[in-house]
Every structure is written in C-alpha cells, then in structure tokens.
Motif scaffolding. Structure first.
Motif: not given
Length: 275
Positions: A231, A233-236, A248, A252, A268-269
């Motif tokens: 997981y 910054d760009k995770s669902d 989210k 973060k 990112p992930y």
C-alpha cells in the motif's frame, strides 16, 4: 379519546366475565381478563397501550410495546411472508412491515430500524423509511457526543443515522472506517451542523489525536508482514480502508508522520520499514 398506538390512562367503565371495558360512554376498548390487574374494579384508572387485534378490533394491553406511534425502534424480524415481514414488538400480535415499506430484502432474525405509523386502513404498521420521520437537530453544537442508529447505507454518500432516535445525521462515506449494519448503534461526535440543521457525524478522533494511533497500527501491521505492505500513495482508497480501517487521507497522514520519524519508506504502491 382513545388513541391508537399510544400508551394512555383509561378508566374502567364496566367489568365483564371476559375482561373490563375502558374509556367512557362514547368510546371504549376491551382489556382482556388475563391482563386485568388483580382487584381492579369499576372507576379505577389503568395505564394501557391500544392497538388492533387479529380481527382489527381495538384492544388494550398492560404490556409495554417496544415502539409507540411516531417513534423509532430496532425490532427483530420473526417471519417473512408474501405480504411483508412480521416483527416482534413485545405484544401478542406481531407488527406488519409491508413490502412497500421495506428498503431491502429481509430475513428471519434480522434486526431492522422502523417507525410505527397508522396506514390508510387505520391499522398500525411499521416502515423502514425512518428518514421521513426525522427532524433537524436544535441546539446541537460541534464536538457534542451523540449516539445514532444506522437507518440507511448509501455507498456514494455515506451512512445515514437517526441521532438520539429523532434527528438527521450522516457519516460521510470517506470518513467511514468499516462496514455498518442496519439497526447498529453508533457512537460519535458532531463534526459539523449544516445550515439546514442536519448533523455531520465523525466516528473517529480528531486528526491530531488519531494520527499517533494510526501510525502505531501501520507499524504493527508492517511487523506482522515482514516489514512490507503493498500500500502506498497511489493505492486504492477502499483497499486501504479494508486493511487499516482508516481513510486514505488518514493513512497518508499517519504514514507521512512515520516517514518524518525515519521509520518507514513510502512508494507509490508499497511501504517498508527502515533498518
């Protein structure tokens, strides 16, 4: 005047072999013999609830129902039939929840939030459209602690509540941390009072209070998973919510706090522990 669906004090007008008649010369209702208090006599005043029996006749009871006219309660489904569901409301005759008044498919044993109303045939019935009976909240201020009952769940908007059983409330979907069930009791605080008097409810602590706990939760999950979690910054957002029970934005914020402390690395992930 005898009031259907309400608890009231009525005088015994006549004693008969099968019970007593309550009311006055113009209007009366039967209280069956098995419910007449021992020693009761003409002229005594009894507190009773008035509803209709299986033959649609007015009947009185000394039992206390689980819901009264215009009020909300969470009741158990006893039976589902072709005409609707029958609910246990503490009286001999079960309460009908017509199909048209249901907001989802029901099953036996389910607990559902309902309001008691009088239908067009002058019979008592239940409705799951609780929202219609709620009002704006007077005098509620920001940060006030409240309790609400989940009455509807809208995946796009949020979780709708009957706050203190009477007032409009909603937990915005982006602020939810888990799945909720109809009829569930929720404790929270008033995050905002809208101009129309409806309440926006928060179920989590304020950001600065929650951040430390959220950071601890992330570290704990990292430790359980070998120092790495898929997981970033760009995770669902929904996957983050399911795993961490936080939005989210909260994820973060907590992860950023750990990054500043040099405890993790963020991609990112992916997030990893340092060292």
């Amino acid at each position: 005047m005898i009031k259907l669906g309400e608890t009231q004090e009525l005088k015994i007008e006549k004693v008969v072999a099968f019970g007593v008649y309550l009311g006055d010369e113009e209007q009366h209702v039967l209280l069956p013999r098995k419910e007449v208090p021992e020693g009761a006599k003409s002229g005594d005043v009894l507190e009773v609830f008035v509803y209709r029996d299986s033959d649609d006749r007015l009947i009185a009871t000394t039992r206390t129902p689980l819901v009264r006219l215009g009020q909300m309660a969470v009741l158990k489904v006893k039976q589902v039939t072709r005409i609707g569901a029958f609910l246990d409301w503490g009286l001999e005759k079960d309460l009908l929840l017509p199909y048209k008044e249901q907001t989802e498919k029901l099953h036996e044993g389910q607990m559902v939030p309902v309001v008691l109303y009088i239908d067009k045939s002058d019979r008592l019935a239940a409705t799951m459209h609780v929202y219609r009976y709620l009002t704006s909240a007077p005098g509620y201020a920001k940060d006030r602690l409240v309790e609400g009952t989940v009455i509807q769940i809208n995946p796009q908007m949020g979780v709708f509540l009957a706050v203190d059983g009477r007032y409009f409330g909603m937990i915005p979907m982006q602020e939810t941390t888990r799945k909720y069930a109809l009829g569930e009791q929720v404790h929270g605080r008033v995050a905002r009072v809208r101009e129309d008097g409806k309440l926006v409810i928060a179920v989590r602590e304020k950001a600065w209070q929650a951040m430390g706990k959220d950071a601890e939760k992330i570290l704990e999950l990292l430790q359980k998973n070998g120092g790495r979690l898929p997981y970033g910054d760009k995770s669902d957002p929904e996957k983050i919510r399911e795993t961490f029970a936080m939005s989210k934005a909260e994820f973060k914020r907590a992860a950023g706090h750990l990054l500043k402390e040099g405890k993790i690395q963020i991609g990112p992930y992916e997030i990893r522990t340092v060292g």
